[in-house]
Design an enzyme around this catalytic site. Structure first.
Site, PDB file in Angstrom:
ATOM      1  N   HIS A  69      -7.060  -5.505   2.310  1.00  0.00           N
ATOM      2  CA  HIS A  69      -5.896  -4.995   3.030  1.00  0.00           C
ATOM      3  C   HIS A  69      -5.372  -6.107   3.942  1.00  0.00           C
ATOM      4  O   HIS A  69      -6.144  -6.704   4.698  1.00  0.00           O
ATOM      5  CB  HIS A  69      -6.288  -3.808   3.914  1.00  0.00           C
ATOM      6  CG  HIS A  69      -6.847  -2.630   3.168  1.00  0.00           C
ATOM      7  ND1 HIS A  69      -6.115  -1.477   2.929  1.00  0.00           N
ATOM      8  CD2 HIS A  69      -8.063  -2.414   2.603  1.00  0.00           C
ATOM      9  CE1 HIS A  69      -6.868  -0.610   2.268  1.00  0.00           C
ATOM     10  NE2 HIS A  69      -8.052  -1.153   2.067  1.00  0.00           N
ATOM     11  N   ASP A  81       0.846  -1.195   0.000  1.00  0.00           N
ATOM     12  CA  ASP A  81       0.000   0.000   0.000  1.00  0.00           C
ATOM     13  C   ASP A  81       0.886   1.252   0.000  1.00  0.00           C
ATOM     14  O   ASP A  81       1.905   1.305   0.689  1.00  0.00           O
ATOM     15  CB  ASP A  81      -0.918   0.005   1.241  1.00  0.00           C
ATOM     16  CG  ASP A  81      -2.070   0.989   1.092  1.00  0.00           C
ATOM     17  OD1 ASP A  81      -3.216   0.530   0.960  1.00  0.00           O
ATOM     18  OD2 ASP A  81      -1.816   2.209   1.111  1.00  0.00           O
ATOM     19  N   HIS A 106     -10.471  -5.088  -3.252  1.00  0.00           N
ATOM     20  CA  HIS A 106      -9.119  -5.364  -2.750  1.00  0.00           C
ATOM     21  C   HIS A 106      -9.211  -5.636  -1.260  1.00  0.00           C
ATOM     22  O   HIS A 106     -10.138  -5.167  -0.583  1.00  0.00           O
ATOM     23  CB  HIS A 106      -8.175  -4.187  -3.034  1.00  0.00           C
ATOM     24  CG  HIS A 106      -8.684  -2.885  -2.520  1.00  0.00           C
ATOM     25  ND1 HIS A 106      -9.623  -2.139  -3.209  1.00  0.00           N
ATOM     26  CD2 HIS A 106      -8.423  -2.197  -1.376  1.00  0.00           C
ATOM     27  CE1 HIS A 106      -9.900  -1.063  -2.515  1.00  0.00           C
ATOM     28  NE2 HIS A 106      -9.198  -1.072  -1.393  1.00  0.00           N
ATOM     29  N   HIS A 166     -12.277  -1.042  -7.114  1.00  0.00           N
ATOM     30  CA  HIS A 166     -11.842  -2.342  -7.654  1.00  0.00           C
ATOM     31  C   HIS A 166     -11.551  -3.164  -6.411  1.00  0.00           C
ATOM     32  O   HIS A 166     -10.678  -2.775  -5.611  1.00  0.00           O
ATOM     33  CB  HIS A 166     -10.594  -2.146  -8.526  1.00  0.00           C
ATOM     34  CG  HIS A 166     -10.014  -3.398  -9.123  1.00  0.00           C
ATOM     35  ND1 HIS A 166      -9.613  -3.464 -10.453  1.00  0.00           N
ATOM     36  CD2 HIS A 166      -9.717  -4.611  -8.586  1.00  0.00           C
ATOM     37  CE1 HIS A 166      -9.123  -4.666 -10.706  1.00  0.00           C
ATOM     38  NE2 HIS A 166      -9.156  -5.383  -9.581  1.00  0.00           N
TER      39      HIS A 166
HETATM   40  P1  AMP Z   1      -9.773   1.634   0.231  1.00  0.00           P
HETATM   41  O1  AMP Z   1      -9.894   2.956   0.920  1.00  0.00           O
HETATM   42  O2  AMP Z   1     -10.184   0.470   1.070  1.00  0.00           O
HETATM   43  O3  AMP Z   1     -10.444   1.659  -1.130  1.00  0.00           O
HETATM   44  O4  AMP Z   1      -8.233   1.409   0.008  1.00  0.00           O
HETATM   45  C1  AMP Z   1      -7.527   1.927  -1.073  1.00  0.00           C
HETATM   46  C2  AMP Z   1      -6.081   1.811  -0.722  1.00  0.00           C
HETATM   47  O5  AMP Z   1      -5.333   1.904  -1.909  1.00  0.00           O
HETATM   48  C3  AMP Z   1      -5.556   2.898   0.224  1.00  0.00           C
HETATM   49  O6  AMP Z   1      -5.027   2.295   1.409  1.00  0.00           O
HETATM   50  C4  AMP Z   1      -4.487   3.609  -0.594  1.00  0.00           C
HETATM   51  O7  AMP Z   1      -3.384   4.007   0.181  1.00  0.00           O
HETATM   52  C5  AMP Z   1      -4.125   2.548  -1.620  1.00  0.00           C
HETATM   53  N1  AMP Z   1      -3.592   3.034  -2.887  1.00  0.00           N
HETATM   54  C6  AMP Z   1      -4.135   3.977  -3.690  1.00  0.00           C
HETATM   55  N2  AMP Z   1      -3.386   4.116  -4.802  1.00  0.00           N
HETATM   56  C7  AMP Z   1      -2.363   3.238  -4.700  1.00  0.00           C
HETATM   57  C8  AMP Z   1      -1.251   2.910  -5.519  1.00  0.00           C
HETATM   58  N3  AMP Z   1      -1.048   3.523  -6.698  1.00  0.00           N
HETATM   59  N4  AMP Z   1      -0.387   1.967  -5.091  1.00  0.00           N
HETATM   60  C9  AMP Z   1      -0.579   1.359  -3.884  1.00  0.00           C
HETATM   61  N5  AMP Z   1      -1.614   1.611  -3.068  1.00  0.00           N
HETATM   62  C10 AMP Z   1      -2.488   2.547  -3.464  1.00  0.00           C
END
Ligand code: AMP
Length: 112
Positions: free
Chosen positions: A100, A28, A98, A96
């Protein structure tokens, strides 16, 4: 346009910690714990509900296998937390699906 589809396709750089035919796992960008990775299906599903309705179980099974692999690779397999934010009200910011994977430290018993 979907940022995680672009990451899956290699159009946006990421630090991969695991990949197979169905999923990738990346670090992340904004880690909330010493270990904070995202397990992302290669196929686009908006969220868990979309995945439940449109996956025959292949991606769901791959996600679970990947989570276990990521925890092992990151050395946090004695304890880790898996979080999925499903929908805007839950704080999902990337539409999309995902998962954590957080670890590398002890968490409180309270979930949130
Ligand atoms: P969510 O809020 O559950 O949709 O989580 C999205 C996560 O994606 C957040 O923890 C962001 O820090 C992470 N994120 C967004 N863009 C990127 C990226 N380009 N590479 C890695 N993590 C990302």
């Amino acid at each position: 346009m979907c940022i995680f589809c672009d990451i899956v396709e290699g159009k946006i750089p990421s630090t991969k910690v695991y990949e197979d035919e169905y999923v990738i796992a990346i670090r992340d960008l904004n880690p909330q714990a010493p270990v904070h990775d995202l397990v992302i299906p290669r196929k686009h599903f908006d969220n868990i509900v979309d995945m439940a309705q449109n996956d025959d179980g292949t991606y769901a099974a791959a996600v679970f296998d990947a989570i276990a692999e990521v925890a092992k690779v990151e050395g946090t397999d004695t304890g880790f937390r898996v979080i999925n934010n499903c929908g805007a009200d839950a704080g999902q910011s990337v539409m999309h699906v995902h998962f954590h994977v957080l670890g590398g430290r002890k968490f409180e018993e309270k979930i949130i």
